[in-house]
Scaffold this active site. Structure first.
Site: not given
Ligand code: BGC
Length: 732
Positions: A265-266
């Protein structure tokens, strides 16, 4: 390098009179098996090039190997449509003029259709849009299990039941990927709250992990053959999920044999050694602005960039580690952008709008309809008061990463006006502020005047359609924060209360991706759960309210009467939301209806519940035999009859109960369902298969799935609260 020169020479074979035929290197030869091509490409790459594949080069892309003609990997959110283009180096929108998309209904609505065919048309259409926009990866679908109505991101997921979510996720993935676009199932795993999502450590039993939180991911991998998986922000047993040995190496890549890429995930990566060794393949979002704030490109400083390369050069991380990552990434590239046969895709077409509308109409759930106030009969109505901010508010905006720049978004008010013309009067009734990421901006409008104006138009109307619920603001249905209250926000409870005092014909339409408290439930004759429906929201809602479409959605999660009835809220704060360091899932395997059923707590609306404008009769079922072995599938056969006057659809559901077990088993668990469409008066014979294997539990002593011998009850139901027949089978 030498190998590369040989290949280049082969390209230009010197002929004598005959025109030279360029000889393709193996990795470019699409007639060769992918594994051979991966091996070949890898053998031509330098260590630096392999490392380059493993991290971002911009906000939503990672590098390829230009020298070899291996393209960059471009990704986009997901999951409800293809997000507008984002700037290279920050979260800002790039302001392109050709990136408006179709907004499809949120995944809670898709789950509420209880129809895997809807997942298939959804996946096909959104995949076509992603392909047209040249994306290699679509960041969705999401299958985190609905543990509590407070989770701000439930609207992006498929409800509280692992069997339903598994059945719905598979066709979505398969159809997206037919476009040569990798689906990226997220957020693996246990990202069941937004509060402290970046660091909260989730503790739960192996059983809860295996029986509740992992099955939909497993189905995505084993049946959907998904090409990428996104790790989640939170920790699990002390390790961040984006580099978690148990989740990624042992379970995902080991047990499930996942051959695609794990993408963070970012900002989900936190350590080079762990990222390298614990199963991560592509690091995204750790930092941006490298090109604007620093001379040194920040992307080079990612955990899986130069620091990774250093370790590889020192030999503290073996080269086999980067070879595995690069192979997975190459495999994904060959499956997507380097598949010359992938179709071209299309964007925001009328066909896609039709798909969005069909799913929306199939997923709307009718929760209450006393004295058949719905559908609205236009000939008997002169004045219809539409009240509520959600009748006009854009719901594709806000909510976080799933936000969309929709080419079209038809509001409920617009669609109702198109249908009922000047019979409609409208009042806002209440107001929230504009959507903003990470903060809630209150409305500047005066709540008292809004309420009074609304009550005034309600007084003289024949019927009131109240369109409220939550929205995509912070602390509502939105990424990055959880809800603050189970009640409706912005003074809506009081408003509904006052409206029903002056008008008894109130239809409450809830636009939300979460259950809400309904202190007014007994005071209004009709309630419709309308989700976030995307581009065709208003049209779909108007079709259902007018009776053009008969509602057939069923709830993919329970609506508890009060928050403390819910399993996650039945213990101390450590159980939810945690103490900011740990959260302990004390309700264990009893999530959703498993909790309410087993503890005999009556919810407001059951899982699997939804009304229709017609009525159905389900006959006593029979099984194909009385005794089954563990490898067999039980076939349960019965008839469903539409006993009313209009066409409609019912969803018979099969829940299994193990009567005697050496471990705790929930009162019942969903193991089969089918959506059945019937004309008025029509009867269909239905057979629903139930795999005996699906009746297993996870044995914590042996770390294996176990199916006990003995009696199992099969409950044929039309919701978790409405079992029509019970039959039993023996497992030997
Ligand atoms: C979200 C992901 C999303 C990513 C990229 C993250 O904040 O949790 O779901 O795909 O951002 O926008």
């Amino acid at each position: 390098m030498r190998k590369f020169i040989v290949y280049m020479l082969l390209f230009f074979v010197v002929g004598t009179g005959i025109k030279a035929q360029p000889l393709k290197p193996i990795y470019l030869d699409e007639t060769r098996p992918i594994e051979e091509r991966v091996k070949n490409a890898l053998s031509l790459m330098t260590l630096e090039e392999k490392v380059t594949l493993c991290h971002a080069q911009s906000k939503f892309s990672s590098k390829g190997v230009a020298r070899l003609g291996i393209p960059e990997v471009w990704m986009s959110d997901g999951p409800h449509g293809v997000r507008a283009e984002i700037l290279w180096d920050s979260w800002g929108y790039a302001q392109w003029t050709n990136d408006s998309c179709t907004a499809f209904p949120a995944l809670t609505c898709l789950a509420a259709t209880w129809n895997p065919e809807m997942s298939a048309i959804y996946g096909k259409a959104v995949g076509e849009e992603a392909r047209y926009r040249n994306k290699a990866v679509l960041l969705g679908p999401g299958v985190n299990i609905y543990r509590t109505p407070m989770n701000g991101r439930n609207f992006e997921y498929m409800g509280e039941d692992p069997y339903l979510a598994s059945a719905m996720v598979v066709p979505y993935i398969q159809e997206v990927q037919k476009n040569g676009v990798a689906a990226c199932v997220k957020h693996y795993a246990l990202n069941n709250q937004e509060n402290w999502r970046g660091h909260i450590n989730v503790e739960l039993s192996d059983r809860a992990l295996r029986e509740i939180y992992l099955p939909a991911f497993k189905a995505a991998v084993s049946e959907g053959k998904v090409w990428s998986v996104m790790g989640s922000y939170n920790k699990f047993r002390g390790e961040h999920c984006c580099h978690n040995d148990l989740l990624l190496n042992q379970i995902l890549k080991g047990e499930w044999k996942f051959d695609g890429t794990v993408i963070t995930d970012w900002g989900g990566a936190h350590d080079t050694k762990q990222a390298a060794m614990n199963g991560l393949d592509i690091e995204m979002g750790t930092g941006t602005d490298g090109m604007t704030r620093s001379l040194k490109n920040a992307y080079d400083n990612y955990y899986l960039a130069l620091p990774f390369l250093d370790e590889l050069k020192k030999g503290t991380i073996p080269e086999s580690v980067v070879n595995d990552k690069a192979s997975r990434i190459l495999r994904m590239i060959f499956r997507t952008t380097m598949n010359s046969k992938r179709p071209y895709g299309s964007l925001a077409t009328p066909e896609h709008a039709q798909v969005a509308r069909k799913i929306a109409e199939d997923g709307i759930v009718l929760l209450k309809n006393e004295s058949s106030i719905l559908p609205l009969d236009a000939s008997k109505l002169n004045k219809i008061a539409v009240i509520g901010e959600n009748a006009t508010r854009k719901m594709t905006e806000g909510g976080g990463s799933s936000e969309l720049k929709a080419k079209v978004e038809v509001s409920p008010l617009k669609a109702l006006q198109a249908k009922y013309g000047d019979k409609i009067t409208y009042a806002l009734g209440y107001a929230s502020g504009p959507p903003a990421y990470g903060r809630a901006i209150p409305s500047k409008l005066n709540a008292d005047s809004l309420r009074k104006e609304a009550v005034k138009i309600a007084e003289t109307a024949d019927v009131v359609i109240f369109v409220g619920g939550l929205n995509k603001n912070h602390f509502q249905d939105c990424e990055g924060g959880d809800r603050l209250s189970y009640n409706l926000p912005f003074g809506q409870d009081r408003l509904i209360n006052e409206i029903q005092k002056v008008n008894k014909n109130v239809v409450v339409v809830l636009v939300s991706g979460n259950a809400v408290a309904m202190p007014w439930v007994d005071k209004v004759p009709a309630i419709v759960q309308a989700w976030y429906l995307g581009s065709e929201a208003g049209n779909a809602l108007a079709s259902v309210l007018s009776g053009e479409v008969n509602p057939s959605g069923k709830l993919p999660f329970t609506f508890p009467k009060q928050l403390t009835d819910c399993g996650a809220h039945s213990f101390d704060k450590l159980c939810f939301p945690g103490d900011s360091i740990n959260v302990v899932y004390k309700e264990d395997i009893l999530v959703g209806y498993r909790w309410y059923d087993t503890k005999s707590i009556m919810p407001q609306f059951h899982f699997g519940y939804g009304l229709s404008y017609t009525t159905f009769e389900v006959s006593k079922p029979s099984t194909d035999k009385p005794v089954y072995s563990r490898a067999e599938t039980i076939k349960m056969t019965f008839t469903v009859k539409n006993t009313g006057k209009v066409a409609g659809a019912e969803v018979p559901q099969i829940y299994v109960t193990q009567t005697k077990a050496p471990v705790l088993r929930p009162a019942k668990e969903l193991k089969g369902f089918k959506k059945v469409y019937l004309k008025a008066g029509e009867t269909k014979t239905i057979t629903i298969p139930v795999k005996v294997q699906d009746m297993a539990y996870w044995d914590e002593k042996t770390n294996k799935w176990v199916i006990d011998s003995g009696e199992f009850i099969l409950n044929l139901a039309t919701s978790a609260g409405d079992v029509k027949y019970m039959g039993s089978v023996q497992i030997k």
